[in-house]
Write a protein that holds these residues in place. Sequence first.
Motif, PDB file in Angstrom:
ATOM      1  N   GLY A 163       0.781  -1.225   0.000  1.00  0.00           N
ATOM      2  CA  GLY A 163       0.000   0.000   0.000  1.00  0.00           C
ATOM      3  C   GLY A 163       0.817   1.281   0.000  1.00  0.00           C
ATOM      4  N   ALA A 164       2.141   1.178  -0.037  1.00  0.00           N
ATOM      5  CA  ALA A 164       2.991   2.374  -0.049  1.00  0.00           C
ATOM      6  C   ALA A 164       3.139   2.899  -1.474  1.00  0.00           C
ATOM      7  CB  ALA A 164       4.364   2.054   0.531  1.00  0.00           C
ATOM      8  N   PRO A 165       3.190   4.218  -1.652  1.00  0.00           N
ATOM      9  CA  PRO A 165       3.363   4.770  -3.003  1.00  0.00           C
ATOM     10  C   PRO A 165       4.678   4.321  -3.636  1.00  0.00           C
ATOM     11  CG  PRO A 165       2.720   6.486  -1.433  1.00  0.00           C
ATOM     12  CD  PRO A 165       3.064   5.273  -0.627  1.00  0.00           C
ATOM     13  N   LEU A 166       4.642   4.019  -4.922  1.00  0.00           N
ATOM     14  CA  LEU A 166       5.874   3.695  -5.623  1.00  0.00           C
ATOM     15  C   LEU A 166       6.745   4.943  -5.713  1.00  0.00           C
ATOM     16  CD1 LEU A 166       4.808   1.371  -8.593  1.00  0.00           C
ATOM     17  CD2 LEU A 166       5.274   0.800  -6.202  1.00  0.00           C
ATOM     18  N   TYR A 167       8.040   4.731  -5.737  1.00  0.00           N
ATOM     19  CA  TYR A 167       8.977   5.854  -5.774  1.00  0.00           C
ATOM     20  C   TYR A 167       8.907   6.542  -7.137  1.00  0.00           C
ATOM     21  CZ  TYR A 167      13.260   8.394  -4.578  1.00  0.00           C
ATOM     22  OH  TYR A 167      14.176   9.366  -4.277  1.00  0.00           O
ATOM     23  N   PRO A 168       8.826   7.872  -7.157  1.00  0.00           N
ATOM     24  CA  PRO A 168       8.751   8.598  -8.436  1.00  0.00           C
ATOM     25  C   PRO A 168      10.009   8.399  -9.279  1.00  0.00           C
ATOM     26  CG  PRO A 168       8.104  10.005  -6.596  1.00  0.00           C
ATOM     27  CD  PRO A 168       8.709   8.764  -5.999  1.00  0.00           C
ATOM     28  N   ALA A 169       9.902   8.734 -10.561  1.00  0.00           N
ATOM     29  CA  ALA A 169      11.009   8.535 -11.495  1.00  0.00           C
ATOM     30  C   ALA A 169      12.034   9.656 -11.446  1.00  0.00           C
ATOM     31  CB  ALA A 169      10.457   8.413 -12.915  1.00  0.00           C
ATOM     32  N   THR A 170      11.832  10.649 -10.589  1.00  0.00           N
ATOM     33  CA  THR A 170      12.677  11.852 -10.561  1.00  0.00           C
ATOM     34  C   THR A 170      14.165  11.535 -10.528  1.00  0.00           C
ATOM     35  OG1 THR A 170      10.905  12.952  -9.337  1.00  0.00           O
ATOM     36  CG2 THR A 170      13.071  14.034  -9.373  1.00  0.00           C
ATOM     37  N   ASP A 171      14.581  10.731  -9.584  1.00  0.00           N
ATOM     38  CA  ASP A 171      16.016  10.441  -9.443  1.00  0.00           C
ATOM     39  C   ASP A 171      16.513   9.493 -10.519  1.00  0.00           C
ATOM     40  OD1 ASP A 171      16.720  11.987  -7.121  1.00  0.00           O
ATOM     41  OD2 ASP A 171      15.538  10.601  -5.926  1.00  0.00           O
ATOM     42  N   ARG A 172      15.687   8.569 -10.909  1.00  0.00           N
ATOM     43  CA  ARG A 172      16.091   7.625 -11.955  1.00  0.00           C
ATOM     44  C   ARG A 172      16.386   8.338 -13.273  1.00  0.00           C
ATOM     45  NH1 ARG A 172      11.837   4.595 -11.908  1.00  0.00           N
ATOM     46  NH2 ARG A 172      10.844   5.389 -13.796  1.00  0.00           N
ATOM     47  N   GLU A 173      15.698   9.440 -13.519  1.00  0.00           N
ATOM     48  CA  GLU A 173      15.822  10.152 -14.791  1.00  0.00           C
ATOM     49  C   GLU A 173      16.841  11.284 -14.750  1.00  0.00           C
ATOM     50  OE1 GLU A 173      11.806  11.297 -15.555  1.00  0.00           O
ATOM     51  OE2 GLU A 173      11.202   9.288 -16.233  1.00  0.00           O
ATOM     52  N   ARG A 174      17.519  11.482 -13.634  1.00  0.00           N
ATOM     53  CA  ARG A 174      18.534  12.538 -13.568  1.00  0.00           C
ATOM     54  C   ARG A 174      19.695  12.211 -14.496  1.00  0.00           C
ATOM     55  NH1 ARG A 174      17.482  15.856  -9.135  1.00  0.00           N
ATOM     56  NH2 ARG A 174      16.396  14.870  -7.370  1.00  0.00           N
ATOM     57  N   SER A 175      20.347  13.236 -14.991  1.00  0.00           N
ATOM     58  CA  SER A 175      21.538  13.039 -15.812  1.00  0.00           C
ATOM     59  C   SER A 175      22.703  12.625 -14.922  1.00  0.00           C
ATOM     60  CB  SER A 175      21.894  14.330 -16.547  1.00  0.00           C
ATOM     61  OG  SER A 175      22.325  15.317 -15.615  1.00  0.00           O
ATOM     62  N   GLY A 176      23.717  12.056 -15.546  1.00  0.00           N
ATOM     63  CA  GLY A 176      24.898  11.655 -14.790  1.00  0.00           C
ATOM     64  C   GLY A 176      25.563  12.831 -14.108  1.00  0.00           C
ATOM     65  N   ASP A 177      25.604  13.979 -14.792  1.00  0.00           N
ATOM     66  CA  ASP A 177      26.227  15.171 -14.211  1.00  0.00           C
ATOM     67  C   ASP A 177      25.440  15.652 -12.991  1.00  0.00           C
ATOM     68  OD1 ASP A 177      28.200  15.132 -16.112  1.00  0.00           O
ATOM     69  OD2 ASP A 177      27.269  16.658 -17.395  1.00  0.00           O
ATOM     70  N   GLU A 178      24.111  15.615 -13.085  1.00  0.00           N
ATOM     71  CA  GLU A 178      23.294  16.069 -11.968  1.00  0.00           C
ATOM     72  C   GLU A 178      23.468  15.148 -10.770  1.00  0.00           C
ATOM     73  OE1 GLU A 178      18.668  17.466 -11.046  1.00  0.00           O
ATOM     74  OE2 GLU A 178      19.149  16.361 -12.892  1.00  0.00           O
ATOM     75  N   ARG A 179      23.509  13.849 -11.020  1.00  0.00           N
ATOM     76  CA  ARG A 179      23.736  12.891  -9.922  1.00  0.00           C
ATOM     77  C   ARG A 179      25.082  13.142  -9.263  1.00  0.00           C
ATOM     78  NH1 ARG A 179      21.926   7.032 -12.508  1.00  0.00           N
ATOM     79  NH2 ARG A 179      19.667   7.453 -12.620  1.00  0.00           N
ATOM     80  N   ALA A 180      26.109  13.321 -10.098  1.00  0.00           N
ATOM     81  CA  ALA A 180      27.459  13.526  -9.571  1.00  0.00           C
ATOM     82  C   ALA A 180      27.521  14.779  -8.711  1.00  0.00           C
ATOM     83  CB  ALA A 180      28.460  13.613 -10.723  1.00  0.00           C
ATOM     84  N   ALA A 181      26.840  15.845  -9.142  1.00  0.00           N
ATOM     85  CA  ALA A 181      26.850  17.094  -8.394  1.00  0.00           C
ATOM     86  C   ALA A 181      26.153  16.923  -7.042  1.00  0.00           C
ATOM     87  CB  ALA A 181      26.176  18.198  -9.211  1.00  0.00           C
ATOM     88  N   LEU A 182      25.040  16.221  -7.040  1.00  0.00           N
ATOM     89  CA  LEU A 182      24.309  15.999  -5.792  1.00  0.00           C
ATOM     90  C   LEU A 182      25.125  15.140  -4.831  1.00  0.00           C
ATOM     91  CD1 LEU A 182      20.717  15.426  -7.214  1.00  0.00           C
ATOM     92  CD2 LEU A 182      21.414  17.267  -5.665  1.00  0.00           C
ATOM     93  N   LEU A 183      25.785  14.113  -5.360  1.00  0.00           N
ATOM     94  CA  LEU A 183      26.625  13.268  -4.507  1.00  0.00           C
ATOM     95  C   LEU A 183      27.794  14.067  -3.943  1.00  0.00           C
ATOM     96  CD1 LEU A 183      26.672   9.987  -6.641  1.00  0.00           C
ATOM     97  CD2 LEU A 183      25.578  10.287  -4.414  1.00  0.00           C
ATOM     98  N   ALA A 184      28.398  14.898  -4.788  1.00  0.00           N
ATOM     99  CA  ALA A 184      29.547  15.698  -4.346  1.00  0.00           C
ATOM    100  C   ALA A 184      29.150  16.713  -3.287  1.00  0.00           C
ATOM    101  CB  ALA A 184      30.179  16.403  -5.545  1.00  0.00           C
ATOM    102  N   SER A 185      27.895  17.131  -3.302  1.00  0.00           N
ATOM    103  CA  SER A 185      27.415  18.118  -2.323  1.00  0.00           C
ATOM    104  C   SER A 185      27.237  17.517  -0.935  1.00  0.00           C
ATOM    105  CB  SER A 185      26.080  18.710  -2.793  1.00  0.00           C
ATOM    106  OG  SER A 185      25.021  17.772  -2.640  1.00  0.00           O
ATOM    107  N   GLY A 186      27.274  16.177  -0.864  1.00  0.00           N
ATOM    108  CA  GLY A 186      27.083  15.509   0.420  1.00  0.00           C
ATOM    109  C   GLY A 186      25.635  15.322   0.799  1.00  0.00           C
ATOM    110  N   ARG A 187      24.745  15.536  -0.140  1.00  0.00           N
ATOM    111  CA  ARG A 187      23.314  15.393   0.151  1.00  0.00           C
ATOM    112  C   ARG A 187      22.994  13.954   0.519  1.00  0.00           C
ATOM    113  NH1 ARG A 187      18.540  17.687  -3.794  1.00  0.00           N
ATOM    114  NH2 ARG A 187      16.765  16.677  -2.780  1.00  0.00           N
ATOM    115  N   ARG A 188      22.181  13.773   1.562  1.00  0.00           N
ATOM    116  CA  ARG A 188      21.812  12.435   2.014  1.00  0.00           C
ATOM    117  C   ARG A 188      21.050  11.715   0.903  1.00  0.00           C
ATOM    118  NH1 ARG A 188      21.636  11.280   7.556  1.00  0.00           N
ATOM    119  NH2 ARG A 188      19.749  10.042   7.269  1.00  0.00           N
ATOM    120  N   HIS A 189      21.310  10.434   0.797  1.00  0.00           N
ATOM    121  CA  HIS A 189      20.671   9.681  -0.277  1.00  0.00           C
ATOM    122  C   HIS A 189      20.601   8.205   0.077  1.00  0.00           C
ATOM    123  CE1 HIS A 189      25.006   9.379  -0.975  1.00  0.00           C
ATOM    124  NE2 HIS A 189      24.755   8.213  -1.542  1.00  0.00           N
ATOM    125  N   ALA A 190      19.766   7.503  -0.650  1.00  0.00           N
ATOM    126  CA  ALA A 190      19.704   6.051  -0.598  1.00  0.00           C
ATOM    127  C   ALA A 190      20.164   5.526  -1.950  1.00  0.00           C
ATOM    128  CB  ALA A 190      18.276   5.595  -0.307  1.00  0.00           C
TER     129      ALA A 190
END
Length: 292
Positions: A130-157
């Motif tokens: 019954g839990a909502p499925l996870y949105p596609a937002t993160d799956r569809e990020r570009s490699g550069d955007e992912r790398a920038a977010l990871l480099a920023s130290g933002r918490r993630h799973a």
Amino acid sequence: MEPAQDRPVFRFAPSPNGYLHLGHAFSAFENQARAEAVGGRLLLRIEDIDQTRATPELEAALIADLAWLGLRFETPYFRQSEHFGDYQAVLERLMAMGVVYPAFLTRGDVRRHVEDYERSGRLWPRDPDGAPLYPATDRERSGDERAALLASGRRHAFRLDMAAALALVEEPLFWREDTDGGMVDVEADPAAWGDVVLSRSDAPSSYHLSVVTDDAAQNVTHVVRGRDLYHATAIHRLLQTLLGLKAPVYRHHRLILGADGRKLSKSNGDTALRQLRADGSSVADILVLLGI
């Protein structure tokens, strides 16, 4: 007797994040009975990944409750906290397959995303729990955007890219379910769960990743657990297939419910065995309450 390595292997796997209740007792007795029926081994796995809630005191209480019930397990016990490196290695194998991505949305972000979507009168898809499925937002990020977010130290799973994972599986997925009427093949539908969590910043592994890793490491041949995990077996079969791991036989037993009809919960202190014992209950009384 057969050599230990040739005998069926069962495991009981509680978490020391609360006191054991009647539901745990039922599952432990089920595992013991079925192991004894086939001359199998019975292992105890301490699922203490959640280091913020699992404590040595609760683990000691857990072991004491099982001993009071007369349950005996092979030693040494398997503690997940001693195998964090194994989970990381498995996660890295999945990353190398291209089926894992970093996920940055918080629970609040997901809730708002779903609320915005459902304002139009449409229903957001939900998993079997019954839990909502996870949105596609993160799956569809570009490699550069992912790398920038990871480099920023933002918490993630880290989440499983379900579509990418299923694209690597050539045959339909099934699991063997041991029912009262005999063995049956159950078709697995992992897609119903969406992009499940494999690891969080505050925990080295999710239940799904650790249970598959641990069952393989302990050579478990028979998984006997509650009906509440029946549908989640689809995720485990997918991970086993991706990782080339042998699948155990599964049996999902009935749940012990509270007076209000809901599943018992450690967090609510439901029918804690230690309290029943303190109130004068005997093991025979427990068996009557369990209907066994």
